[in-house]
Motif scaffolding. Structure first.
Motif, mmCIF file in Angstrom:
data_model
loop_
_atom_site.group_PDB
_atom_site.id
_atom_site.type_symbol
_atom_site.label_atom_id
_atom_site.label_comp_id
_atom_site.label_asym_id
_atom_site.label_seq_id
_atom_site.Cartn_x
_atom_site.Cartn_y
_atom_site.Cartn_z
ATOM 1 N N THR A 89 0.824 -1.203 0.000
ATOM 2 C CA THR A 89 0.000 0.000 0.000
ATOM 3 C C THR A 89 0.861 1.258 0.000
ATOM 4 N N ARG A 90 0.292 2.294 -0.537
ATOM 5 C CA ARG A 90 0.972 3.601 -0.557
ATOM 6 C C ARG A 90 1.244 4.071 0.871
ATOM 7 N N ARG A 91 0.277 3.884 1.733
ATOM 8 C CA ARG A 91 0.425 4.317 3.130
ATOM 9 C C ARG A 91 1.636 3.644 3.783
ATOM 10 N N ASP A 92 1.761 2.321 3.588
ATOM 11 C CA ASP A 92 2.912 1.602 4.146
ATOM 12 C C ASP A 92 4.228 2.122 3.562
ATOM 13 N N LEU A 93 4.249 2.305 2.250
ATOM 14 C CA LEU A 93 5.483 2.773 1.614
ATOM 15 C C LEU A 93 5.879 4.162 2.106
ATOM 16 N N LEU A 94 4.897 5.060 2.272
ATOM 17 C CA LEU A 94 5.196 6.395 2.786
ATOM 18 C C LEU A 94 5.717 6.339 4.220
ATOM 19 N N ALA A 95 5.310 5.298 4.944
ATOM 20 C CA ALA A 95 5.776 5.116 6.320
ATOM 21 C C ALA A 95 7.098 4.335 6.365
ATOM 22 N N GLY A 96 7.649 4.007 5.183
ATOM 23 C CA GLY A 96 8.913 3.278 5.141
ATOM 24 C C GLY A 96 8.763 1.785 5.371
#
Length: 124
Positions: A87-94
């Motif tokens: 998910t984008r959210r996970d990727l933005l959170a590293g």
């Protein structure tokens, strides 16, 4: 030198296509790798280029690909053993949930026997 006998994890997603699908499906089917991620794109027809008299090029399917067990890659893609969305959210959170799932699985596997540093390759 002995071939690597340890656990193999392959990460795939909707952008994995063609030869990637052949590779992942083959290793999955023979039980040599565990597949993580999301279903692949299902774009796996062998094709060839043909030059036309006017200089254009026609790219066309010439066959269908199935695994030895008869599983088709085209349209359906490769289903992962461990479906893990990215998910984008996970990727933005590293965070990469697919990679984390694969690494956790590898950590749970028994260590493969490794040749000693002094062992000679066979045949010598």
């Amino acid at each position: 030198m002995r071939p690597y006998a340890g656990p193999v994890a392959i990460l795939v997603d909707e952008m994995s296509a063609s030869t990637t699908e052949f590779f992942a499906a083959g290793l999955q089917e023979v039980g040599r790798a565990r597949i993580f991620g999301m279903r692949t794109s299902g774009q796996a027809l062998p094709a060839q280029l043909t030059s036309l008299p006017n200089g254009d090029v026609l790219y066309h399917a010439v066959a269908d690909f199935t695994t030895p067990k008869g599983v088709r890659m085209e349209k359906d893609g490769v289903a992962p053993d461990d479906a893990t969305p990215l998910t984008r959210r996970d990727l933005l959170a590293g965070r990469d949930a697919q990679l984390e799932a694969a690494l956790a699985w590898i950590a749970r596997q028994p260590r493969a026997a490794r040749p000693s540093a002094t062992a000679q390759p066979s045949g010598r």
